[in-house]
Design a protein around this motif. Structure first.
Motif, PDB file in Angstrom:
ATOM      1  N   GLY A   1      -1.752   8.325  -4.381  1.00  0.00           N
ATOM      2  CA  GLY A   1      -3.007   8.653  -3.714  1.00  0.00           C
ATOM      3  C   GLY A   1      -2.963   8.157  -2.294  1.00  0.00           C
ATOM      4  O   GLY A   1      -2.204   7.238  -1.967  1.00  0.00           O
ATOM      5  N   ILE A   2      -3.740   8.765  -1.440  1.00  0.00           N
ATOM      6  CA  ILE A   2      -3.799   8.335  -0.044  1.00  0.00           C
ATOM      7  C   ILE A   2      -4.831   7.219   0.057  1.00  0.00           C
ATOM      8  O   ILE A   2      -5.987   7.385  -0.321  1.00  0.00           O
ATOM      9  N   GLU A   3      -4.355   6.081   0.520  1.00  0.00           N
ATOM     10  CA  GLU A   3      -5.183   4.888   0.674  1.00  0.00           C
ATOM     11  C   GLU A   3      -5.085   4.458   2.131  1.00  0.00           C
ATOM     12  O   GLU A   3      -4.081   3.884   2.538  1.00  0.00           O
ATOM     13  N   GLY A   4      -6.081   4.793   2.916  1.00  0.00           N
ATOM     14  CA  GLY A   4      -6.042   4.474   4.343  1.00  0.00           C
ATOM     15  C   GLY A   4      -4.931   5.259   5.016  1.00  0.00           C
ATOM     16  O   GLY A   4      -4.871   6.480   4.907  1.00  0.00           O
ATOM     17  N   ASP A   5      -4.019   4.537   5.664  1.00  0.00           N
ATOM     18  CA  ASP A   5      -2.911   5.190   6.370  1.00  0.00           C
ATOM     19  C   ASP A   5      -1.631   5.249   5.547  1.00  0.00           C
ATOM     20  O   ASP A   5      -0.551   5.487   6.078  1.00  0.00           O
ATOM     21  N   ALA A   6      -1.757   5.014   4.234  1.00  0.00           N
ATOM     22  CA  ALA A   6      -0.563   4.958   3.380  1.00  0.00           C
ATOM     23  C   ALA A   6      -0.707   5.851   2.154  1.00  0.00           C
ATOM     24  O   ALA A   6      -1.809   6.081   1.647  1.00  0.00           O
ATOM     25  N   LEU A   7       0.425   6.332   1.689  1.00  0.00           N
ATOM     26  CA  LEU A   7       0.501   6.956   0.377  1.00  0.00           C
ATOM     27  C   LEU A   7       0.806   5.812  -0.583  1.00  0.00           C
ATOM     28  O   LEU A   7       1.814   5.113  -0.412  1.00  0.00           O
ATOM     29  N   HIS A   8      -0.065   5.586  -1.551  1.00  0.00           N
ATOM     30  CA  HIS A   8       0.159   4.502  -2.510  1.00  0.00           C
ATOM     31  C   HIS A   8       0.648   5.092  -3.826  1.00  0.00           C
ATOM     32  O   HIS A   8      -0.008   5.957  -4.409  1.00  0.00           O
ATOM     33  N   ILE A   9       1.796   4.632  -4.273  1.00  0.00           N
ATOM     34  CA  ILE A   9       2.358   5.084  -5.544  1.00  0.00           C
ATOM     35  C   ILE A   9       1.719   4.276  -6.660  1.00  0.00           C
ATOM     36  O   ILE A   9       1.866   3.051  -6.727  1.00  0.00           O
ATOM     37  N   TRP A  10       1.025   4.991  -7.533  1.00  0.00           N
ATOM     38  CA  TRP A  10       0.394   4.350  -8.686  1.00  0.00           C
ATOM     39  C   TRP A  10       1.365   4.249  -9.858  1.00  0.00           C
ATOM     40  O   TRP A  10       1.369   3.274 -10.579  1.00  0.00           O
ATOM     41  N   GLU A  11       2.181   5.273 -10.027  1.00  0.00           N
ATOM     42  CA  GLU A  11       3.051   5.318 -11.215  1.00  0.00           C
ATOM     43  C   GLU A  11       4.250   6.216 -10.930  1.00  0.00           C
ATOM     44  O   GLU A  11       4.109   7.282 -10.352  1.00  0.00           O
ATOM     45  N   LEU A  12       5.410   5.774 -11.341  1.00  0.00           N
ATOM     46  CA  LEU A  12       6.631   6.585 -11.321  1.00  0.00           C
ATOM     47  C   LEU A  12       7.298   6.373 -12.670  1.00  0.00           C
ATOM     48  O   LEU A  12       7.705   5.253 -12.997  1.00  0.00           O
TER      49      LEU A  12
END
Length: 171
Positions: free
Chosen positions: A72-83
């Motif tokens: 998900g996009i969190e501020g200026d970053a793509l945050h990986i929740w799960e791989l």
């Protein structure tokens, strides 16, 4: 033959089973074996993440998901929740291909970074991400969002001394 494609809402039903299968790898680590029996992300949460447009699946030649990356996009970053990749398909480059897709997407969106939280010393966690240029954040480098995620993980039984936040910067 594996194809990496954007996840579709109908893929959400298959993702908890993939997560469960992937989690079985933790049975090889005595202190973390309990994770193999942990709760999985709900189908509803997967649907919500897919709707946000930053989730991908690795599909086999019959278009069945065998791995996925939810972000998900969190501020200026793509945050990986799960791989996650099914246990029987691990070690074949599927996780690498999913991560490449996510990193490329973050760059195309003009984001500053990709972030995640993971285990420091589990070989398919922090050491895997380091190969892509991610670095472990320490002290003041851990922003409020990531500190909150790590705190929440500790509240749910994750050993805090084994967890870390990581970041891959583009700028």
């Amino acid at each position: 033959m594996i194809t990496i494609r954007p996840a579709r809402i109908d893929d959400a039903e298959a993702l908890p089973d993939i997560e469960q299968s992937a989690g079985l790898a933790f049975r090889t680590i005595p202190d973390l074996a309990w994770l193999a029996d942990g709760d999985n992300v709900s189908v509803g949460r997967h649907r919500a993440l897919i709707a946000e447009g930053a989730c991908w699946v690795a599909a086999d030649d019959l278009d069945r998901p065998v791995g996925f990356l939810s972000a998900g996009i969190e501020g200026d970053a793509l945050h990986i929740w799960e791989l996650d990749v099914r246990l029987d398909r691990q070690g074949s480059g599927i996780g690498r291909a999913l991560l490449d897709q996510a990193i490329g997407d973050a760059r195309r969106r003009g984001l500053a970074a990709v972030t995640l939280t993971t285990f420091r010393d589990v070989v398919w966690n922090a050491p895997f991400y380091r190969k892509f240029g991610f670095r472990i954040l320490e002290g003041a480098e851990i922003d409020e969002r990531l500190a909150s995620l790590l705190s929440g993980e500790a509240e749910h039984g994750m050993p805090p001394e084994q967890r870390c936040a990581m970041r891959l910067d583009f700028r």
